[in-house]
Design a protein around this motif. Sequence first.
Motif, mmCIF file in Angstrom:
data_model
loop_
_atom_site.group_PDB
_atom_site.id
_atom_site.type_symbol
_atom_site.label_atom_id
_atom_site.label_comp_id
_atom_site.label_asym_id
_atom_site.label_seq_id
_atom_site.Cartn_x
_atom_site.Cartn_y
_atom_site.Cartn_z
ATOM 1 N N TYR A 1 2.925 26.255 38.925
ATOM 2 C CA TYR A 1 3.656 26.272 40.193
ATOM 3 C C TYR A 1 3.449 27.528 41.044
ATOM 4 N N ARG A 2 2.802 28.536 40.533
ATOM 5 C CA ARG A 2 2.750 29.812 41.258
ATOM 6 C C ARG A 2 2.108 29.664 42.640
ATOM 7 N N TYR A 3 1.141 28.768 42.781
ATOM 8 C CA TYR A 3 0.507 28.534 44.081
ATOM 9 C C TYR A 3 0.945 27.223 44.715
ATOM 10 N N ARG A 4 1.926 26.571 44.080
ATOM 11 C CA ARG A 4 2.432 25.297 44.606
ATOM 12 C C ARG A 4 3.956 25.328 44.570
ATOM 13 N N LEU A 5 4.510 26.305 45.260
ATOM 14 C CA LEU A 5 5.956 26.466 45.230
ATOM 15 C C LEU A 5 6.676 25.273 45.846
ATOM 16 N N GLU A 6 6.023 24.597 46.803
ATOM 17 C CA GLU A 6 6.673 23.428 47.397
ATOM 18 C C GLU A 6 6.850 22.327 46.355
ATOM 19 N N LEU A 7 5.903 22.214 45.438
ATOM 20 C CA LEU A 7 6.030 21.230 44.359
ATOM 21 C C LEU A 7 7.146 21.639 43.404
ATOM 22 N N PHE A 8 7.208 22.911 43.077
ATOM 23 C CA PHE A 8 8.281 23.414 42.220
ATOM 24 C C PHE A 8 9.647 23.144 42.833
ATOM 25 N N MET A 9 9.824 23.487 44.102
ATOM 26 C CA MET A 9 11.115 23.312 44.753
ATOM 27 C C MET A 9 11.489 21.845 44.860
ATOM 28 N N LEU A 10 10.509 21.005 45.108
ATOM 29 C CA LEU A 10 10.787 19.573 45.208
ATOM 30 C C LEU A 10 11.414 19.052 43.925
ATOM 31 N N PHE A 11 10.817 19.362 42.796
ATOM 32 C CA PHE A 11 11.264 18.753 41.558
ATOM 33 C C PHE A 11 12.441 19.465 40.924
ATOM 34 N N TYR A 12 12.827 20.611 41.441
ATOM 35 C CA TYR A 12 14.058 21.223 40.979
ATOM 36 C C TYR A 12 15.199 21.022 41.967
ATOM 37 N N LYS A 13 14.905 20.495 43.143
ATOM 38 C CA LYS A 13 15.964 20.102 44.069
ATOM 39 C C LYS A 13 16.500 18.714 43.754
ATOM 40 N N MET A 14 15.734 17.921 43.023
ATOM 41 C CA MET A 14 16.160 16.557 42.756
ATOM 42 C C MET A 14 17.111 16.450 41.576
ATOM 43 N N GLY A 15 17.391 17.562 40.927
ATOM 44 C CA GLY A 15 18.317 17.532 39.815
ATOM 45 C C GLY A 15 19.749 17.712 40.288
ATOM 46 N N ALA B 1 13.687 31.655 32.062
ATOM 47 C CA ALA B 1 13.326 32.928 32.694
ATOM 48 C C ALA B 1 12.202 32.727 33.702
ATOM 49 N N VAL B 2 11.230 31.890 33.355
ATOM 50 C CA VAL B 2 10.132 31.610 34.281
ATOM 51 C C VAL B 2 10.636 30.818 35.483
ATOM 52 N N ILE B 3 11.547 29.873 35.243
ATOM 53 C CA ILE B 3 12.138 29.119 36.353
ATOM 54 C C ILE B 3 12.826 30.076 37.327
ATOM 55 N N GLY B 4 13.518 31.069 36.784
ATOM 56 C CA GLY B 4 14.168 32.060 37.645
ATOM 57 C C GLY B 4 13.166 32.836 38.476
ATOM 58 N N LEU B 5 12.050 33.225 37.872
ATOM 59 C CA LEU B 5 11.012 33.953 38.601
ATOM 60 C C LEU B 5 10.422 33.086 39.709
ATOM 61 N N LEU B 6 10.129 31.849 39.387
ATOM 62 C CA LEU B 6 9.583 30.939 40.403
ATOM 63 C C LEU B 6 10.583 30.702 41.528
ATOM 64 N N ASN B 7 11.846 30.608 41.170
ATOM 65 C CA ASN B 7 12.862 30.397 42.193
ATOM 66 C C ASN B 7 12.942 31.594 43.137
ATOM 67 N N MET B 8 12.846 32.804 42.596
ATOM 68 C CA MET B 8 12.852 34.001 43.446
ATOM 69 C C MET B 8 11.628 34.027 44.346
ATOM 70 N N LYS B 9 10.471 33.629 43.812
ATOM 71 C CA LYS B 9 9.264 33.561 44.647
ATOM 72 C C LYS B 9 9.455 32.568 45.791
ATOM 73 N N ILE C 1 12.312 31.551 47.151
ATOM 74 C CA ILE C 1 13.282 32.085 48.118
ATOM 75 C C ILE C 1 12.618 33.110 49.029
ATOM 76 N N ALA C 2 11.835 34.021 48.434
ATOM 77 C CA ALA C 2 11.158 35.049 49.221
ATOM 78 C C ALA C 2 10.156 34.427 50.188
ATOM 79 N N ALA C 3 9.439 33.412 49.709
ATOM 80 C CA ALA C 3 8.455 32.756 50.570
ATOM 81 C C ALA C 3 9.120 32.035 51.731
ATOM 82 N N SER C 4 10.270 31.398 51.471
ATOM 83 C CA SER C 4 10.960 30.672 52.544
ATOM 84 C C SER C 4 11.485 31.623 53.612
ATOM 85 N N ALA C 5 11.745 32.867 53.234
ATOM 86 C CA ALA C 5 12.199 33.885 54.190
ATOM 87 C C ALA C 5 11.032 34.661 54.784
ATOM 88 N N ASN C 6 9.812 34.271 54.412
ATOM 89 C CA ASN C 6 8.607 34.961 54.861
ATOM 90 C C ASN C 6 8.657 36.445 54.516
#
Length: 225
Positions: A111-125, A182-190, A192-197
């Motif tokens: 997911y590191r280069y596909r954050l939109e995919l990560f966010m999609l599948f963790y928003k559906m929970g 822990a990795v999910i938390g790191l990806l989530n921070m990435k 969030i930071a990306a969405s705020a540019n």
Amino acid sequence: MVSPKTTLARTKREARNERRRDQTRAEVLDTAREAVLRGGLAGFTLATVADELGLTKPALYYYFDSKEALLFELLLREWFELGAEVQTAVDASESGADAVEQLMRTVFDRYRYRLELFMLFYKMGPGGGFEGIIGPAELERIRPVNDLLYAGAESRLRADQRTGGFPKMRDPRRFAFTAHMAVIGLLNMKAIAASANDPLIHSDDDMIDDLCTTFRDAALKGGTR
């Protein structure tokens, strides 16, 4: 009385129809995933998917009886694909600490280069835009993913404790799960930071290296006491 030849022909026809149905379901899922990634969950409709595939909306209902059913299948397929990647990586590891690190790096690299995919599948929970998407029947279908994600690391951690003289870990399965979170938390921070540019100042490699080192050291010490 139906002849054996007629029965065989019917069986072959049914098998062909089943293969076509499976192929179409896969095409629907592929198209739906691209549509959601492109436009988000809020504007996602079955009509959009049907239009892109050249199907009528009633025809799409033959494969998925609701938008929520289709989204759940997307969620499930993503989790099984991730689980299969983790299992393959962990199977190639030689120790419990290595297995935990492989779990963490595989999730991060997917997911590191596909954050939109990560966010999609963790928003559906739970708590996401489709909170009612998962019920008891869906949970039963999700549970096998847990073994794909954690069973390999758990078994290697237990083997290390039996043969390598490592301190006994209270719950190796929980340890593997915590490493994943822990990795999910790191990806989530990435994300969030990306969405705020406002990208994180630390490099991806440094952050995942630090996490892996922390959990590797903890594994060698027997985890949390």
